[in-house]
Write an enzyme that holds these catalytic residues in place. Sequence first.
Site, PDB file in Angstrom:
ATOM      1  N   ARG A  21      43.790  26.096  34.808  1.00 45.20           N
ATOM      2  CA  ARG A  21      44.665  27.161  35.334  1.00 45.20           C
ATOM      3  C   ARG A  21      45.728  27.519  34.285  1.00 45.20           C
ATOM      4  NH1 ARG A  21      43.101  29.823  40.013  1.00 45.20           N
ATOM      5  NH2 ARG A  21      45.272  30.488  40.084  1.00 45.20           N
ATOM      6  N   PHE A  60      41.490  43.762  48.629  1.00 47.81           N
ATOM      7  CA  PHE A  60      40.669  43.867  47.421  1.00 47.81           C
ATOM      8  C   PHE A  60      39.319  43.157  47.534  1.00 47.81           C
ATOM      9  CE2 PHE A  60      43.676  40.315  46.716  1.00 47.81           C
ATOM     10  CZ  PHE A  60      42.791  39.255  46.481  1.00 47.81           C
ATOM     11  N   THR A  67      47.151  35.466  37.294  1.00 50.46           N
ATOM     12  CA  THR A  67      46.117  36.378  37.803  1.00 50.46           C
ATOM     13  C   THR A  67      46.276  37.775  37.205  1.00 50.46           C
ATOM     14  OG1 THR A  67      46.221  35.142  39.878  1.00 50.46           O
ATOM     15  CG2 THR A  67      45.068  37.259  39.929  1.00 50.46           C
ATOM     16  N   ASN A 127      39.936  40.358  35.315  1.00 50.28           N
ATOM     17  CA  ASN A 127      40.810  39.442  34.580  1.00 50.28           C
ATOM     18  C   ASN A 127      40.060  38.302  33.894  1.00 50.28           C
ATOM     19  OD1 ASN A 127      40.189  38.004  36.844  1.00 50.28           O
ATOM     20  ND2 ASN A 127      42.294  37.778  37.575  1.00 50.28           N
ATOM     21  N   ARG A 162      43.805  35.079  29.867  1.00 55.17           N
ATOM     22  CA  ARG A 162      44.008  36.387  30.507  1.00 55.17           C
ATOM     23  C   ARG A 162      44.944  37.278  29.691  1.00 55.17           C
ATOM     24  NH1 ARG A 162      44.026  33.982  36.677  1.00 55.17           N
ATOM     25  NH2 ARG A 162      41.907  34.590  37.233  1.00 55.17           N
ATOM     26  N   HIS A 165      37.613  32.984  36.118  1.00 52.91           N
ATOM     27  CA  HIS A 165      37.976  32.298  37.368  1.00 52.91           C
ATOM     28  C   HIS A 165      38.133  30.813  37.073  1.00 52.91           C
ATOM     29  CE1 HIS A 165      37.741  30.768  41.515  1.00 52.91           C
ATOM     30  NE2 HIS A 165      36.998  29.814  40.984  1.00 52.91           N
ATOM     31  N   GLU A 204      32.986  24.735  45.027  1.00 54.49           N
ATOM     32  CA  GLU A 204      32.540  25.834  44.157  1.00 54.49           C
ATOM     33  C   GLU A 204      31.462  25.370  43.181  1.00 54.49           C
ATOM     34  OE1 GLU A 204      36.847  28.213  44.207  1.00 54.49           O
ATOM     35  OE2 GLU A 204      36.070  27.416  42.323  1.00 54.49           O
ATOM     36  N   TYR A 248      33.973  33.995  47.663  1.00 55.18           N
ATOM     37  CA  TYR A 248      35.323  34.548  47.838  1.00 55.18           C
ATOM     38  C   TYR A 248      35.710  34.711  49.306  1.00 55.18           C
ATOM     39  CZ  TYR A 248      36.070  35.368  42.836  1.00 55.18           C
ATOM     40  OH  TYR A 248      36.277  35.208  41.488  1.00 55.18           O
ATOM     41  N   LYS A 268      33.861  36.242  33.761  1.00 57.36           N
ATOM     42  CA  LYS A 268      33.551  37.360  34.661  1.00 57.36           C
ATOM     43  C   LYS A 268      32.855  38.522  33.941  1.00 57.36           C
ATOM     44  CE  LYS A 268      37.317  36.285  37.918  1.00 57.36           C
ATOM     45  NZ  LYS A 268      38.464  36.837  38.696  1.00 57.36           N
TER      46      LYS A 268
HETATM   47  P1  ADP Z   1      43.080  33.624  40.741  1.00 55.79           P
HETATM   48  O1  ADP Z   1      41.744  34.101  40.200  1.00 55.79           O
HETATM   49  O2  ADP Z   1      44.159  33.669  39.702  1.00 55.79           O
HETATM   50  O3  ADP Z   1      42.986  32.286  41.450  1.00 55.79           O
HETATM   51  P2  ADP Z   1      43.219  34.819  43.404  1.00 55.79           P
HETATM   52  O4  ADP Z   1      42.488  33.623  43.899  1.00 55.79           O
HETATM   53  O5  ADP Z   1      44.494  35.192  44.092  1.00 55.79           O
HETATM   54  O6  ADP Z   1      43.542  34.709  41.832  1.00 55.79           O
HETATM   55  O7  ADP Z   1      42.278  36.103  43.474  1.00 55.79           O
HETATM   56  C1  ADP Z   1      40.898  36.001  43.161  1.00 55.79           C
HETATM   57  C2  ADP Z   1      40.510  37.182  42.291  1.00 55.79           C
HETATM   58  O8  ADP Z   1      40.661  38.387  43.055  1.00 55.79           O
HETATM   59  C3  ADP Z   1      41.396  37.421  41.066  1.00 55.79           C
HETATM   60  O9  ADP Z   1      41.065  36.604  39.974  1.00 55.79           O
HETATM   61  C4  ADP Z   1      41.143  38.879  40.793  1.00 55.79           C
HETATM   62  O10 ADP Z   1      39.871  39.100  40.156  1.00 55.79           O
HETATM   63  C5  ADP Z   1      41.072  39.440  42.201  1.00 55.79           C
HETATM   64  N1  ADP Z   1      42.394  39.910  42.674  1.00 55.79           N
HETATM   65  C6  ADP Z   1      43.456  39.147  43.038  1.00 55.79           C
HETATM   66  N2  ADP Z   1      44.510  39.880  43.406  1.00 55.79           N
HETATM   67  C7  ADP Z   1      44.112  41.182  43.299  1.00 55.79           C
HETATM   68  C8  ADP Z   1      44.736  42.450  43.525  1.00 55.79           C
HETATM   69  N3  ADP Z   1      45.985  42.528  43.966  1.00 55.79           N
HETATM   70  N4  ADP Z   1      44.001  43.568  43.295  1.00 55.79           N
HETATM   71  C9  ADP Z   1      42.726  43.499  42.860  1.00 55.79           C
HETATM   72  N5  ADP Z   1      42.068  42.333  42.614  1.00 55.79           N
HETATM   73  C10 ADP Z   1      42.747  41.186  42.826  1.00 55.79           C
HETATM   74 MG    MG Z   2      41.899  31.798  43.149  1.00 56.19          MG
END
Ligand code: ADP
Ligand code: MG
Length: 140
Positions: free
Chosen positions: A87, A59, A93, A114, A104, A117, A128, A51, A11
Amino acid sequence: MAIERTLSIIKPDATARNLTGAINVLIERAGLRIVAQKRVRWSKPLAEKFYEVHKARPFYGDLVAFMTSGPIVVQVLEGENAVKAYRDVMGATDPAKAAAGTIRKAFAENIERNSVHGSDSVENAATEIALNFRPDEIVG
Ligand code: ADP
Ligand code: MG
């Protein structure tokens, strides 16, 4: 055991800090093979589509803005159970909850910024990957 492919993204927070190589070390150390990789800048429509599943989340707007704010490195990773294996090496996350040794834990700035992805299922990985790569860009 099955050989799978998963989509990885380094990212903008990580490309800005020159962490592509350091993250790739952890990916390769986990036994995953980088079979496609390119540095790109996402358009807003592509980020919104990627997304889409998070559209209703508070968010979503910030996430799209963040993911289009600078260069990203999109990758296809291949290996045994690649979806879960990646993962696991990514970590939670929220970096505050990520285990030691994960990407992370080592590099993420916060729950949004973070660093990486990774697809969350084999089905989503296929979708994707198709959004980001032509088949001929993937060399397994
Ligand atoms: P992951 O990337 O671990 O699969 P998610 O699919 O739940 O997590 O979320 C996608 C992305 O959205 C996260 O990697 C992060 O960049 C962002 N994100 C997730 N939860 C939050 C939050 N509570 N506040 C801000 N950004 C968030
Ligand atoms: Mg995700």
